[in-house]
Write a protein that holds these residues in place. Structure first.
Motif, PDB file in Angstrom:
ATOM      1  N   GLY A   1     -12.630 -11.084   1.315  1.00 31.74           N
ATOM      2  CA  GLY A   1     -12.260 -11.210   0.204  1.00 31.74           C
ATOM      3  C   GLY A   1     -11.361 -10.705  -0.391  1.00 31.74           C
ATOM      4  N   ALA A   2     -10.731  -9.723   0.176  1.00 27.98           N
ATOM      5  CA  ALA A   2      -9.355  -9.235  -0.341  1.00 27.98           C
ATOM      6  C   ALA A   2      -8.219 -10.395  -0.197  1.00 27.98           C
ATOM      7  CB  ALA A   2      -8.967  -8.180   0.363  1.00 27.98           C
ATOM      8  N   THR A   3      -8.412 -11.282   0.832  1.00 30.65           N
ATOM      9  CA  THR A   3      -7.473 -12.302   1.099  1.00 30.65           C
ATOM     10  C   THR A   3      -7.656 -13.449   0.098  1.00 30.65           C
ATOM     11  OG1 THR A   3      -8.704 -13.528   2.763  1.00 30.65           O
ATOM     12  CG2 THR A   3      -7.107 -11.598   3.470  1.00 30.65           C
ATOM     13  N   VAL A   4      -8.951 -13.702  -0.261  1.00 30.23           N
ATOM     14  CA  VAL A   4      -9.224 -14.492  -1.281  1.00 30.23           C
ATOM     15  C   VAL A   4      -8.646 -14.349  -2.673  1.00 30.23           C
ATOM     16  CG1 VAL A   4     -11.135 -15.835  -2.465  1.00 30.23           C
ATOM     17  CG2 VAL A   4     -11.194 -15.383   0.114  1.00 30.23           C
ATOM     18  N   SER A   5      -8.940 -13.235  -3.245  1.00 26.40           N
ATOM     19  CA  SER A   5      -8.605 -12.896  -4.324  1.00 26.40           C
ATOM     20  C   SER A   5      -8.121 -11.442  -4.532  1.00 26.40           C
ATOM     21  CB  SER A   5      -9.775 -13.186  -5.342  1.00 26.40           C
ATOM     22  OG  SER A   5      -9.428 -12.658  -6.670  1.00 26.40           O
ATOM     23  N   PRO A   6      -7.006 -11.113  -5.394  1.00 25.06           N
ATOM     24  CA  PRO A   6      -6.592  -9.722  -5.331  1.00 25.06           C
ATOM     25  C   PRO A   6      -7.608  -8.896  -6.131  1.00 25.06           C
ATOM     26  CG  PRO A   6      -5.183 -11.249  -6.759  1.00 25.06           C
ATOM     27  CD  PRO A   6      -6.182 -11.952  -5.828  1.00 25.06           C
ATOM     28  N   THR A   7      -8.241  -9.558  -7.095  1.00 22.58           N
ATOM     29  CA  THR A   7      -9.405  -8.919  -7.889  1.00 22.58           C
ATOM     30  C   THR A   7     -10.600  -8.533  -6.943  1.00 22.58           C
ATOM     31  OG1 THR A   7     -10.614 -10.945  -8.549  1.00 22.58           O
ATOM     32  CG2 THR A   7      -8.616 -10.057  -9.797  1.00 22.58           C
ATOM     33  N   PHE A   8     -10.786  -8.823  -5.912  1.00 21.68           N
ATOM     34  CA  PHE A   8     -11.983  -8.837  -4.850  1.00 21.68           C
ATOM     35  C   PHE A   8     -12.314  -7.290  -4.850  1.00 21.68           C
ATOM     36  CE2 PHE A   8     -14.303  -8.114  -1.089  1.00 21.68           C
ATOM     37  CZ  PHE A   8     -15.527  -8.821  -1.513  1.00 21.68           C
ATOM     38  N   LEU A   9     -11.409  -6.357  -4.451  1.00 18.24           N
ATOM     39  CA  LEU A   9     -11.704  -5.194  -4.119  1.00 18.24           C
ATOM     40  C   LEU A   9     -11.464  -3.935  -5.345  1.00 18.24           C
ATOM     41  CD1 LEU A   9      -9.924  -4.628  -0.479  1.00 18.24           C
ATOM     42  CD2 LEU A   9     -12.484  -4.905  -1.133  1.00 18.24           C
ATOM     43  N   THR A  10     -11.275  -4.683  -6.327  1.00 24.53           N
ATOM     44  CA  THR A  10     -11.074  -3.783  -7.583  1.00 24.53           C
ATOM     45  C   THR A  10     -12.472  -3.110  -7.857  1.00 24.53           C
ATOM     46  OG1 THR A  10     -11.428  -5.560  -9.036  1.00 24.53           O
ATOM     47  CG2 THR A  10      -9.286  -5.226  -8.764  1.00 24.53           C
ATOM     48  N   GLY A  11     -12.464  -1.928  -8.490  1.00 23.59           N
ATOM     49  CA  GLY A  11     -13.827  -1.337  -8.874  1.00 23.59           C
ATOM     50  C   GLY A  11     -14.580  -2.221  -9.777  1.00 23.59           C
ATOM     51  N   GLU A  12     -13.911  -2.595 -10.664  1.00 21.08           N
ATOM     52  CA  GLU A  12     -14.774  -3.574 -11.878  1.00 21.08           C
ATOM     53  C   GLU A  12     -15.547  -4.751 -10.922  1.00 21.08           C
ATOM     54  OE1 GLU A  12     -13.941  -6.059 -15.953  1.00 21.08           O
ATOM     55  OE2 GLU A  12     -12.283  -5.006 -14.839  1.00 21.08           O
ATOM     56  N   ASN A  13     -15.028  -5.289 -10.202  1.00 18.61           N
ATOM     57  CA  ASN A  13     -15.528  -6.488  -9.274  1.00 18.61           C
ATOM     58  C   ASN A  13     -16.435  -6.035  -8.396  1.00 18.61           C
ATOM     59  OD1 ASN A  13     -15.595  -9.549  -8.535  1.00 18.61           O
ATOM     60  ND2 ASN A  13     -15.171  -8.508  -6.672  1.00 18.61           N
ATOM     61  N   LEU A  14     -16.451  -4.987  -7.852  1.00 19.88           N
ATOM     62  CA  LEU A  14     -17.378  -4.421  -6.840  1.00 19.88           C
ATOM     63  C   LEU A  14     -18.588  -3.883  -7.679  1.00 19.88           C
ATOM     64  CD1 LEU A  14     -15.258  -2.693  -4.198  1.00 19.88           C
ATOM     65  CD2 LEU A  14     -16.247  -4.937  -3.988  1.00 19.88           C
ATOM     66  N   VAL A  15     -18.415  -3.337  -8.747  1.00 19.68           N
ATOM     67  CA  VAL A  15     -19.489  -2.800  -9.575  1.00 19.68           C
ATOM     68  C   VAL A  15     -20.111  -3.988 -10.128  1.00 19.68           C
ATOM     69  CG1 VAL A  15     -20.032  -1.706 -11.681  1.00 19.68           C
ATOM     70  CG2 VAL A  15     -18.465  -0.668 -10.047  1.00 19.68           C
ATOM     71  N   ASN A  16     -19.620  -4.988 -10.432  1.00 13.87           N
ATOM     72  CA  ASN A  16     -20.124  -6.199 -10.865  1.00 13.87           C
ATOM     73  C   ASN A  16     -20.967  -6.585 -10.065  1.00 13.87           C
ATOM     74  OD1 ASN A  16     -20.668  -8.535 -12.846  1.00 13.87           O
ATOM     75  ND2 ASN A  16     -19.193  -9.611 -11.638  1.00 13.87           N
ATOM     76  N   VAL A  17     -20.577  -6.775  -8.639  1.00  9.58           N
ATOM     77  CA  VAL A  17     -21.303  -7.449  -7.553  1.00  9.58           C
ATOM     78  C   VAL A  17     -22.722  -6.790  -7.490  1.00  9.58           C
ATOM     79  CG1 VAL A  17     -21.538  -7.936  -5.073  1.00  9.58           C
ATOM     80  CG2 VAL A  17     -19.410  -8.397  -6.260  1.00  9.58           C
TER      81      VAL A  17
END
Length: 333
Positions: free
Chosen positions: A36-52
């Motif tokens: 996921g980190a290679t797919v998008s720079p926003t993947f490992l952000t706290g906001e995205n992971l909380v959203n997941v």
């Protein structure tokens, strides 16, 4: 029968191997995080992971419910319909006719208890039909899936409900300590499930019933009472999942929960829960939910069309079955 022999009878089969299987998907999750980190720079952000986590919280509760039922060797396909009917019917008892309700006008603070009660009654009916008439759980709950879905469509006229009581949407939209309340609720319930199945007599009873219900009866387990209770708890959790979904979306759609059961079984199976009963853990099911959530998020960030997602989920299940075969010497079937 001595207490020690009773504990041995109730102990989950191959406990050490079961614990190893619990961790089977952990490397997969690590790989998905790296991918996921290679797919998008926003993947490992706290906001995205909380959203997941928030997006998967309601589904996770249904997976928890199905896991408890599967451990006893039963099925409940109607859980996805309960996700829609329970909140819809509860709200319609509260809101006015102009908003799509029945016009009964019950106090709004009763909406949440009514939602959970409707879920519990649905599970009680499922359990009664299965146990009292010795019917197939698969067939009964498949029929109930259709019946409950039909009730929702009939009551709502196939329309979505928007004018909801504020108290009813609170749990699905609130934040506690900066984290969505739905994540807290799901986490606490999964922790309770892990403790109950791993360390309490009732958990050993579930495994005993799923392994051999005749042997469980001989050991003093009240099989019918336990199974009936599991169906009630499972449908109540599905109703709570519907409540969280309603709060998150701010409405109740006519097809809420539709198609969830496929994802529920996918998460449970790849998490190591056997469809034969007596095997699997709540933690394993949780890892299955996380894998599904991460894959879905990666596909979304990658811009994969929704039409192809079902193919990916199917492949994941098949791969999980093969891994289960290699790890345990027997495939889940």
């Amino acid at each position: 029968m001595t207490e020690q022999s009773e504990r041995m009878r109730f102990a989950p089969v191959s406990l050490k191997l079961g614990r190893f299987r619990d961790l089977t998907l952990v490397p997969v999750i690590v790989v998905l995080l790296a991918a996921g980190a290679t797919v998008s720079p926003t993947f490992l952000t706290g906001e995205n992971l909380v959203n997941v986590l928030q997006q998967q919280s309601a589904l996770a509760l249904v997976v928890l419910a199905e896991t408890l039922i599967l451990v006893t060797g039963k099925f409940d396909l109607s859980l996805e319909s309960t996700v829609g009917l329970a909140p819809a019917l509860a709200v319609m008892l509260v809101i006015p006719t102009s908003a799509g309700g029945f016009g009964i006008g019950l106090p709004s603070f009763l909406a949440i208890p009514l939602c959970l009660l409707i879920g519990a009654l649905t599970g009680a009916l499922n359990g009664f039909l299965i146990l009292r008439f010795q019917l197939s759980a698969f067939v009964v709950t498949l029929a109930m899936l259709i019946v409950v879905r039909g009730l929702q469509l009939g009551f709502t006229g196939g329309k979505s409900l928007f004018q909801l009581p504020e108290s009813f949407t609170y749990l699905g939209s609130a934040n506690w300590l900066g984290i969505p309340a739905s994540i807290w609720i799901t986490g606490v319930l999964f922790a309770a499930g892990i403790v109950a199945l791993g360390y309490f007599r009732v958990g050993r009873a579930l495994y005993a019933i799923g392994g051999n219900d005749d042997a469980a009866r001989a050991a003093g387990v009240r099989v019918n009472r336990v199974v009936w209770g599991v169906f009630i708890i499972g449908s109540t959790l599905a109703a709570l999942a519907g409540l969280l979904t309603t709060g998150w979306l701010g409405s109740i759609s006519a097809n809420q929960g539709n198609g969830w059961i496929f994802m529920v079984f996918a998460a449970a199976v790849i998490g190591g829960v056997s469809l034969d009963g007596g095997k699997g853990t709540v933690f394993g099911a949780l890892t299955g939910v996380l894998v599904i959530g991460l894959v879905e998020n990666i596909l979304t960030l990658k811009g994969v069309p929704g039409e192809w997602k079902q193919l990916v989920y199917g492949v994941i299940i098949l791969v999980a079955l093969m891994i289960s075969r290699l790890a345990g010497g027997k495939a889940q079937d």
